[in-house]
Scaffold this motif. Structure first.
Motif, mmCIF file in Angstrom:
data_model
loop_
_atom_site.group_PDB
_atom_site.id
_atom_site.type_symbol
_atom_site.label_atom_id
_atom_site.label_comp_id
_atom_site.label_asym_id
_atom_site.label_seq_id
_atom_site.Cartn_x
_atom_site.Cartn_y
_atom_site.Cartn_z
ATOM 1 N N UNK A 158 6.604 -5.750 26.310
ATOM 2 C CA UNK A 158 7.453 -4.924 26.364
ATOM 3 C C UNK A 158 7.350 -3.300 24.641
ATOM 4 N N UNK A 159 6.132 -3.690 23.562
ATOM 5 C CA UNK A 159 5.255 -3.173 22.941
ATOM 6 C C UNK A 159 5.402 -1.417 23.009
ATOM 7 N N UNK A 160 4.896 -1.019 23.793
ATOM 8 C CA UNK A 160 4.157 0.343 23.511
ATOM 9 C C UNK A 160 4.910 1.002 24.121
ATOM 10 N N UNK A 161 5.938 1.143 25.834
ATOM 11 C CA UNK A 161 6.993 1.752 25.707
ATOM 12 C C UNK A 161 7.927 2.466 25.026
ATOM 13 N N UNK A 162 8.068 1.322 23.923
ATOM 14 C CA UNK A 162 9.387 1.566 22.913
ATOM 15 C C UNK A 162 8.927 2.154 21.901
ATOM 16 N N UNK A 163 7.410 2.307 21.275
ATOM 17 C CA UNK A 163 6.777 2.404 20.535
ATOM 18 C C UNK A 163 6.304 3.997 20.692
ATOM 19 N N UNK A 164 5.842 4.430 22.224
ATOM 20 C CA UNK A 164 5.546 6.313 22.086
ATOM 21 C C UNK A 164 7.059 6.685 22.419
ATOM 22 N N UNK A 165 7.926 5.637 22.529
ATOM 23 C CA UNK A 165 9.105 6.632 23.593
ATOM 24 C C UNK A 165 9.697 7.303 21.740
ATOM 25 N N UNK A 166 9.659 5.968 20.603
ATOM 26 C CA UNK A 166 9.923 6.910 19.942
ATOM 27 C C UNK A 166 8.744 7.792 18.544
ATOM 28 N N UNK A 167 8.267 7.289 18.428
ATOM 29 C CA UNK A 167 6.953 7.959 18.101
ATOM 30 C C UNK A 167 5.795 8.558 18.418
ATOM 31 N N UNK A 168 5.753 9.085 19.181
ATOM 32 C CA UNK A 168 4.117 9.751 20.841
ATOM 33 C C UNK A 168 2.953 10.181 19.306
ATOM 34 N N UNK A 169 3.571 10.739 18.265
ATOM 35 C CA UNK A 169 2.561 11.802 17.302
ATOM 36 C C UNK A 169 1.675 10.801 17.422
ATOM 37 N N UNK A 170 2.574 9.635 16.167
ATOM 38 C CA UNK A 170 0.998 8.496 16.126
ATOM 39 C C UNK A 170 0.314 8.074 16.491
ATOM 40 N N UNK A 171 0.658 7.908 18.052
ATOM 41 C CA UNK A 171 -0.824 7.515 19.094
ATOM 42 C C UNK A 171 -1.761 8.762 18.890
#
Length: 202
Positions: free
Chosen positions: A69-82
């Motif tokens: 559970x590391x990528x999904x929270x990151x993409x939800x919180x800040x998709x633009x950094x990806x």
């Protein structure tokens, strides 16, 4: 995101030589976060620039391993950094079409990523002639069918091509013959994000 300096790293990277970007990532010590810890800059350097065929970047956001559970929270919180990291990575390897492969079950994250990609197109960070540099880049967000095996990079590539996800025999490796038998770099979500967060291009 832009108000906090977002996409500034992309604008700087677009003004650099592609080889210099790869060297900067190598010097930063950035490694893949998918488990193997392979040096990201070295992986990018495996993409043959003398190959006239299209080159692809594929982001493995499948996160199919139970308990991860590391990528999904990151993409939800800040998709633009990806998205910014994907744009920098794509430019570095000469890619004009990148893919983000996401688990189909996480519909809320899928919709958030789609919206963020639309915003990036509207702001000129993606599409034709990005920021007037002559660079073209499209990003496709692909929802996978939820097969555990598609967390493996070559099975993921088969799934992207519309086939049943099954690991491929190696060699050839994706860097030489990946998506659609073209040179492909498969990166983890954090591998792309860290290229921005570490300040390599700031």
């Amino acid at each position: 995101y832009e108000g906090r300096g977002g996409y500034g790293a992309l604008k700087k990277a677009l003004g650099m030589n592609q080889d210099d970007i790869i060297t900067a990532v190598k010097d930063s010590g950035l490694r893949g976060r998918g488990g193997a810890g392979f040096p990201t800059g070295m992986k990018w350097s495996f993409i043959p620039q003398d190959n006239p065929k299209p080159k692809y970047l594929v982001v493995n956001a499948d996160e199919s391993e139970p308990g991860t559970c590391k990528d999904i929270p990151l993409m939800m919180a800040n998709p633009h950094v990806l998205i910014e990291g994907v744009a920098i990575s794509s430019f570095a390897i000469g890619c004009e079409h990148a893919f983000i492969y996401l688990r189909g079950e996480v519909v809320h994250v899928y919709r958030r990523l789609l919206r963020a990609v639309e915003e990036a197109y509207a702001a000129g960070h993606l599409g034709k002639n990005v920021h007037g540099t002559g660079v073209n880049l499209d990003i496709t967000v692909h929802a996978g069918a939820g097969a555990y095996i598609c967390g493996e990079e070559t099975a993921l590539l088969d799934s992207l091509e519309g086939r049943r996800g099954q690991p491929r025999s190696k060699p050839p490796f994706p860097g030489a013959a990946g998506l659609y038998a073209r040179p492909t770099s498969v990166n983890n979500v954090e591998s792309n994000v860290e290229a921005v967060k570490r300040g390599v291009f700031r």
